[in-house]
Design an enzyme around this catalytic site. Structure first.
Site, PDB file in Angstrom:
ATOM      1  N   GLY A 118     -86.341  -7.735  41.234  1.00 13.81           N
ATOM      2  CA  GLY A 118     -85.074  -7.975  40.549  1.00 13.81           C
ATOM      3  C   GLY A 118     -84.247  -6.712  40.430  1.00 13.81           C
ATOM      4  O   GLY A 118     -84.434  -5.748  41.208  1.00 13.81           O
ATOM      5  N   ASP A 119     -83.361  -6.657  39.453  1.00 12.76           N
ATOM      6  CA  ASP A 119     -82.421  -5.535  39.363  1.00 12.76           C
ATOM      7  C   ASP A 119     -83.113  -4.176  39.188  1.00 12.76           C
ATOM      8  O   ASP A 119     -82.724  -3.196  39.819  1.00 12.76           O
ATOM      9  CB  ASP A 119     -81.381  -5.776  38.251  1.00 12.76           C
ATOM     10  CG  ASP A 119     -82.010  -6.045  36.899  1.00 12.76           C
ATOM     11  OD1 ASP A 119     -83.241  -6.192  36.812  1.00 12.76           O
ATOM     12  OD2 ASP A 119     -81.251  -6.108  35.907  1.00 12.76           O
ATOM     13  N   THR A 121     -86.192  -3.227  40.136  1.00 10.43           N
ATOM     14  CA  THR A 121     -86.862  -2.846  41.394  1.00 10.43           C
ATOM     15  C   THR A 121     -85.829  -2.420  42.440  1.00 10.43           C
ATOM     16  O   THR A 121     -86.016  -1.429  43.157  1.00 10.43           O
ATOM     17  CB  THR A 121     -87.665  -4.063  41.928  1.00 10.43           C
ATOM     18  OG1 THR A 121     -88.585  -4.456  40.913  1.00 10.43           O
ATOM     19  CG2 THR A 121     -88.410  -3.743  43.204  1.00 10.43           C
ATOM     20  N   ILE A 143     -86.695 -15.064  38.126  1.00 10.18           N
ATOM     21  CA  ILE A 143     -86.459 -16.397  37.549  1.00 10.18           C
ATOM     22  C   ILE A 143     -85.119 -16.410  36.811  1.00 10.18           C
ATOM     23  O   ILE A 143     -84.550 -17.457  36.585  1.00 10.18           O
ATOM     24  CB  ILE A 143     -87.590 -16.834  36.591  1.00 10.18           C
ATOM     25  CG1 ILE A 143     -87.689 -15.917  35.365  1.00 10.18           C
ATOM     26  CG2 ILE A 143     -88.919 -16.949  37.311  1.00 10.18           C
ATOM     27  CD1 ILE A 143     -88.464 -16.526  34.210  1.00 10.18           C
ATOM     28  N   ASP A 144     -84.613 -15.218  36.443  1.00  8.71           N
ATOM     29  CA  ASP A 144     -83.393 -15.147  35.627  1.00  8.71           C
ATOM     30  C   ASP A 144     -82.132 -15.474  36.431  1.00  8.71           C
ATOM     31  O   ASP A 144     -81.090 -15.783  35.857  1.00  8.71           O
ATOM     32  CB  ASP A 144     -83.231 -13.739  35.026  1.00  8.71           C
ATOM     33  CG  ASP A 144     -84.447 -13.313  34.233  1.00  8.71           C
ATOM     34  OD1 ASP A 144     -85.166 -14.200  33.746  1.00  8.71           O
ATOM     35  OD2 ASP A 144     -84.672 -12.094  34.092  1.00  8.71           O
ATOM     36  N   GLY A 187     -84.696 -15.767  30.657  1.00  6.30           N
ATOM     37  CA  GLY A 187     -83.460 -15.495  31.390  1.00  6.30           C
ATOM     38  C   GLY A 187     -82.813 -14.165  31.034  1.00  6.30           C
ATOM     39  O   GLY A 187     -81.748 -13.830  31.546  1.00  6.30           O
ATOM     40  N   ARG A 188     -83.441 -13.446  30.100  1.00  4.37           N
ATOM     41  CA  ARG A 188     -82.874 -12.175  29.601  1.00  4.37           C
ATOM     42  C   ARG A 188     -81.429 -12.368  29.161  1.00  4.37           C
ATOM     43  O   ARG A 188     -81.142 -13.232  28.369  1.00  4.37           O
ATOM     44  CB  ARG A 188     -82.996 -11.068  30.666  1.00  4.37           C
ATOM     45  CG  ARG A 188     -84.396 -10.556  30.803  1.00  4.37           C
ATOM     46  CD  ARG A 188     -84.416  -9.167  31.332  1.00  4.37           C
ATOM     47  NE  ARG A 188     -83.782  -9.115  32.637  1.00  4.37           N
ATOM     48  CZ  ARG A 188     -83.512  -8.017  33.285  1.00  4.37           C
ATOM     49  NH1 ARG A 188     -83.817  -6.858  32.758  1.00  4.37           N
ATOM     50  NH2 ARG A 188     -82.943  -8.041  34.449  1.00  4.37           N
ATOM     51  N   ARG A 283     -88.354 -28.281  14.548  1.00  2.00           N
ATOM     52  CA  ARG A 283     -89.428 -27.478  15.145  1.00  2.00           C
ATOM     53  C   ARG A 283     -88.836 -26.641  16.280  1.00  2.00           C
ATOM     54  O   ARG A 283     -87.838 -27.032  16.885  1.00  2.00           O
ATOM     55  CB  ARG A 283     -90.517 -28.368  15.746  1.00  2.00           C
ATOM     56  CG  ARG A 283     -91.270 -29.189  14.736  1.00  2.00           C
ATOM     57  CD  ARG A 283     -92.278 -28.343  13.971  1.00  2.00           C
ATOM     58  NE  ARG A 283     -93.136 -29.190  13.173  1.00  2.00           N
ATOM     59  CZ  ARG A 283     -92.849 -29.587  11.935  1.00  2.00           C
ATOM     60  NH1 ARG A 283     -91.718 -29.230  11.359  1.00  2.00           N
ATOM     61  NH2 ARG A 283     -93.704 -30.348  11.266  1.00  2.00           N
ATOM     62  N   HIS A 289     -93.928 -17.392  29.214  1.00  2.00           N
ATOM     63  CA  HIS A 289     -94.342 -17.065  30.582  1.00  2.00           C
ATOM     64  C   HIS A 289     -94.783 -18.267  31.406  1.00  2.00           C
ATOM     65  O   HIS A 289     -94.970 -18.124  32.620  1.00  2.00           O
ATOM     66  CB  HIS A 289     -95.442 -16.002  30.557  1.00  2.00           C
ATOM     67  CG  HIS A 289     -94.923 -14.664  30.135  1.00  2.00           C
ATOM     68  ND1 HIS A 289     -94.736 -14.333  28.809  1.00  2.00           N
ATOM     69  CD2 HIS A 289     -94.511 -13.605  30.863  1.00  2.00           C
ATOM     70  CE1 HIS A 289     -94.240 -13.106  28.743  1.00  2.00           C
ATOM     71  NE2 HIS A 289     -94.092 -12.639  29.974  1.00  2.00           N
TER      72      HIS A 289
HETATM   73  O1  F6P Z   1     -87.025 -10.976  34.130  1.00  3.75           O
HETATM   74  C1  F6P Z   1     -87.971 -11.997  34.096  1.00  3.75           C
HETATM   75  C2  F6P Z   1     -88.473 -12.239  32.701  1.00  3.75           C
HETATM   76  O2  F6P Z   1     -89.413 -13.280  32.726  1.00  3.75           O
HETATM   77  C3  F6P Z   1     -87.369 -12.507  31.669  1.00  3.75           C
HETATM   78  O3  F6P Z   1     -86.877 -13.815  31.742  1.00  3.75           O
HETATM   79  C4  F6P Z   1     -88.100 -12.167  30.399  1.00  3.75           C
HETATM   80  O4  F6P Z   1     -87.194 -11.794  29.382  1.00  3.75           O
HETATM   81  C5  F6P Z   1     -88.948 -10.983  30.795  1.00  3.75           C
HETATM   82  O5  F6P Z   1     -89.106 -11.064  32.207  1.00  3.75           O
HETATM   83  C6  F6P Z   1     -90.305 -10.945  30.155  1.00  3.75           C
HETATM   84  O6  F6P Z   1     -90.944  -9.776  30.543  1.00  3.75           O
HETATM   85  P1  F6P Z   1     -92.482  -9.476  30.314  1.00  3.75           P
HETATM   86  O7  F6P Z   1     -93.264 -10.227  31.343  1.00  3.75           O
HETATM   87  O8  F6P Z   1     -92.602  -8.004  30.459  1.00  3.75           O
HETATM   88  O9  F6P Z   1     -92.833  -9.975  28.931  1.00  3.75           O
END
Ligand code: F6P
Length: 365
Positions: A118-119, A121, A143-144, A187-188, A283, A289
């Site tokens: 991703g960005d 890397t 995935i984001d 999705g950050r 809820r 993950h």
């Molecule tokens: O960038 C992919 C991602 O899964 C994001 O959606 C999420 O915020 C982050 O990585 C989680 O990172 P880590 O696996 O370090 O908890």
């Protein structure tokens, strides 16, 4: 012009479904079509820093196409330009060890280095290219879906499919118990997973990082549903969403020099407040993950395979400093510099937002 004889490949950053499909496509294309050797770098940039790599043959990649994760391992901590070290006083400091990367590349006679990530890397890949002339070719993964230079990154479709099927499951329990259910997706700082899974799963409210929300507006939506006799609501929230005038909610800070913030918890923030405001039992679920694991969808397998093939082609043409990407129906290249200049975010006026609004979805504004 010197011919490419040996290619290195690494997977960096968070893992994502489809990484193995790229590795397989690179190895198969390089060996079968061009007789080029492929070396797999272990654990992303850590392997280049610590000289850990292994030759990959056809047997190594046989059967890995549908497997989640990466056979090479990955890491989001080992940035060669900011490598963590403990100094004499026991404090953590960061040092530029990129010379070690050059040595590994030279010693192993890698004529090209395919960086799948991703960005973060790709930013490192671009620095290695611009500062040290390392012959990199990027492949966009996340995935984001927040990278430019491609219409879509591989991994996104799988995460979207997992998030949608999770929303479907939560839907039936929400309906049975007459509850408000808040579902938090990854999705950050980009809302793609929330937006598309929210549309696909029929979310009544979708909250995105790009559109800061107001709790009163969310209540307005759930009240309207109650008035219509609908006794439950689904709120899909992106982990990076935040209230107007407020801050993102995060779980922890980690040792990741690119982005130390690990988001999480906005669903509890929204859930607690909406329960207080409406009196409806609420809820929240953080999907986490699970969205990154398991077998890639057919779409991601195809895209990853195309990216792997075209990355080898780009390496042979010596298009270094470029990243492959999907543009319409075709695979094209863009400079990595351009691809990472800005994150790709949801535009508030885009067609997906208009469509969601047309079917009555609220964005909490
Ligand atoms: O960038 C992919 C991602 O899964 C994001 O959606 C999420 O915020 C982050 O990585 C989680 O990172 P880590 O696996 O370090 O908890």
């Amino acid at each position: 012009m010197k011919k490419i004889k040996r290619i290195g490949i690494l997977t960096g950053g968070g893992d994502c479904p489809g990484l193995n499909a790229v590795i397989r496509a690179v190895v198969d294309t390089a060996i079968l079509q061009y007789g080029i050797e492929v070396y797999g770098i272990i654990d992303g940039y850590a392997g280049l820093i610590n000289k850990q790599l292994r030759k990959l043959g056809l047997k190594d990649v046989s059967g890995i196409l549908p497997r989640g994760g990466t056979i090479l391992g990955t890491s989001n901590r080992d940035n060669p330009f900011k490598y963590p070290e403990i100094n004499a006083k026991g404090e953590k400091t960061y040092r530029d060890v990129s010379e070690r990367v050059i040595k590994t590349v030279e010693y192993n006679e890698l004529d090209a280095l395919i960086t799948v990530g991703g960005d973060g890397t790709q930013a490192i890949a671009n620095q290695l290219y611009e500062k040290h002339g390392i012959p990199v070719v990027g492949v966009p993964k996340t995935i984001d879906n927040d990278l430019n230079g491609t219409d879509i990154t591989f991994g996104f479709d799988t995460a979207l499919t997992i998030a949608t099927s999770s929303i479907d499951k939560i839907h039936s329990t929400a309906e049975s118990h007459h509850r408000i259910m808040v579902i938090e997706v990854m999705g950050r700082y980009a809302g793609w997973i929330a937006l598309e899974a929210g549309i696909a799963g029929g979310g009544d409210v979708i909250l995105l990082p790009e559109i800061p929300f107001r709790m009163e507006k969310i209540k307005e939506k759930t009240d309207n549903r109650t008035k219509k006799g609908k006794r439950f609501s689904l709120i899909v929230v992106a982990e990076g969403a935040k209230p107007q005038g407020g801050e993102v909610v995060y779980l922890r800070k980690v040792d990741d020099p690119n982005d130390p913030i690990r988001l999480g918890g906005i669903s509890k923030y929204v859930g607690d407040r909406i329960e207080d405001m409406t009196g409806i039992e609420t809820r929240y679920t953080i999907l986490g993950h699970v969205q990154r694991g398991g077998s890639p969808t057919a779409f991601d397998r195809v895209l990853a395979t195309r990216f792997g093939f075209h990355a080898v082609e780009a390496a042979i043409k010596k298009k270094f400093g470029y990243m492959v990407g999907l543009r319409g129906q075709d695979i094209k290249t863009t400079t990595i510099k351009e691809a990472i200049a800005l994150p790709r975010k949801v535009k508030p006026g885009c067609d997906l937002i208009k469509t969601a609004l047309a079917v009555g979805t609220s964005f909490g504004i």
